[in-house]
Design an enzyme around this catalytic site. Structure first.
Site, PDB file in Angstrom:
ATOM      1  CG  ASP A 252      29.816  51.183  50.057  1.00  0.00           C
ATOM      2  OD1 ASP A 252      29.109  50.483  50.802  1.00  0.00           O
ATOM      3  OD2 ASP A 252      29.738  51.168  48.814  1.00  0.00           O
ATOM      4  CG  ASP A 258      31.629  39.982  48.501  1.00  0.00           C
ATOM      5  OD1 ASP A 258      31.071  39.142  49.220  1.00  0.00           O
ATOM      6  OD2 ASP A 258      31.017  40.824  47.823  1.00  0.00           O
TER       7      ASP A 258
HETATM    8  O1  RIB Z   1      28.613  41.593  48.750  1.00  0.00           O
HETATM    9  C1  RIB Z   1      28.346  42.678  47.905  1.00  0.00           C
HETATM   10  C2  RIB Z   1      27.717  42.201  46.648  1.00  0.00           C
HETATM   11  O2  RIB Z   1      26.460  41.623  46.945  1.00  0.00           O
HETATM   12  C3  RIB Z   1      27.416  43.278  45.636  1.00  0.00           C
HETATM   13  O3  RIB Z   1      28.475  43.494  44.741  1.00  0.00           O
HETATM   14  C4  RIB Z   1      26.137  42.799  44.977  1.00  0.00           C
HETATM   15  O4  RIB Z   1      26.275  42.536  43.617  1.00  0.00           O
HETATM   16  C5  RIB Z   1      25.721  41.565  45.759  1.00  0.00           C
HETATM   17  O5  RIB Z   1      26.089  40.399  45.125  1.00  0.00           O
END
Ligand code: RIB
Length: 304
Positions: A252, A258
């Site tokens: 995934d 992030d």
């Molecule tokens: O980048 C992934 C995130 O994008 C997810 O956790 C979702 O909440 C959105 O903010």
């Protein structure tokens, strides 16, 4: 050799709860598909970045807004459990905690829809007050992104102290979801821009990721463009570095960007130079795609 103290990472960003649906294919416009299973997870780009940064060993603060509801309480408890400092996470009385529907296909590709809720209620004053309380130091790193109002990003830029002869508090801006690039703050500070290849091309109109990386770098204090399984491009002082990614089994890709940003900020706060920090971030992003959910696989330094 004189050792510099480690800096802090201050993330200004979103907190969501994620509803994850595994789908045989991602739905096209007008199409209905049947999911094969569902899960819940903690998410939000800002919260994911903060947890990834803390996991990489940086003292990490999150400036954010949640609802005064069970989802917000659970998200807060999870952040605290992950050693993220949450003194500037505001519980809004009239807006629910942000939510995301995350659809994931068998190849790990995703489509995400976010209902911002309380994230849209974070105010510039709350950002300004939080950064003033922290008394930012040149070794600190501030990380912003686009799931909170643009005025909050501008407030963060305005709160950055002017750079001294040896630099200043570093500002990283993650261009996700793609939106107009922030201009320089009043002290002239510009961000190091972190974009994925799609965002980089959308924002610059460039035909290739390399051209987009150079174009982005000219609008910031350098640029990093992530290329998924192909690693990342770094443009710093006009020079391009290509960073390959390790081969991994992709489950995934949600949240990999992030984790990349959180790890990048954590390494920069430790004094690493940009290419070295980005190389660690590529490895962290690759680790992150090996499990379901935005926080399914968050690396510690020893995992990389
Ligand atoms: O980048 C992934 C995130 O994008 C997810 O956790 C979702 O909440 C959105 O903010």
């Amino acid at each position: 050799m004189k050792l510099l103290p480690a800096g802090r990472v201050v993330v200004i960003g979103s907190v969501n709860t994620d509803r994850i649906l595994r789908c045989p294919v991602l739905p096209a416009p007008g199409e209905t598909v049947l999911a094969t299973d569902a899960a819940r997870g903690f998410g939000g780009k800002g919260a994911n970045q903060a947890v990834a940064s803390a996991r990489m060993g940086a003292a990490t603060h999150l400036v954010a807004a949640i609802g005064r509801d069970a989802e917000g309480e659970a998200a807060l408890a999870d952040l605290r459990g992950a050693q993220v400092e949450t003194g500037a996470v505001h519980a809004h009385p009239d807006a629910p905690t942000g939510q995301a529907i995350v659809m994931v296909d068998p190849g790990g590709e995703n489509s995400i829809v976010v209902l911002p809720g309380a994230n849209a209620r974070l105010t510039p004053d709350q950002v300004t007050a939080a950064l003033a309380r922290l008394h930012l130091l040149p070794v600190d790193v501030v990380l912003t992104s686009n799931e909170v109002p643009a005025e909050c990003v501008r407030a963060a830029a305005a709160a950055l102290p002017a750079a001294g002869p040896r630099g200043g508090t570093r500002w990283l801006h993650n261009t996700a979801p793609a939106a107009e690039l922030p201009g320089p703050g009043p002290t002239g500070r510009r961000p190091l821009l972190v974009a994925n290849a799609v965002e980089a091309r959308q924002l610059t109109g460039a035909a290739t990721a390399v051209e987009a990386a150079h174009a982005l770098a000219r609008q910031g204090e350098g640029a990093v463009v992530t290329l998924g399984g192909d690693g990342a491009l770094v443009v710093s002082d006009g020079a391009l570095t290509r960073l390959p990614a390790p081969a991994v089994r992709v489950v995934d890709t949600t949240g990999a960007g992030d984790v990349f940003c959180g790890a990048l900020a954590a390494r920069l706060a430790r004094g690493a130079d940009l290419p070295a920090a980005a190389a660690t971030a590529v490895a962290a992003g690759a680790f992150a795609v090996t499990a379901l959910g935005a926080r399914g696989a968050l690396p510690r330094p020893e995992d990389l």
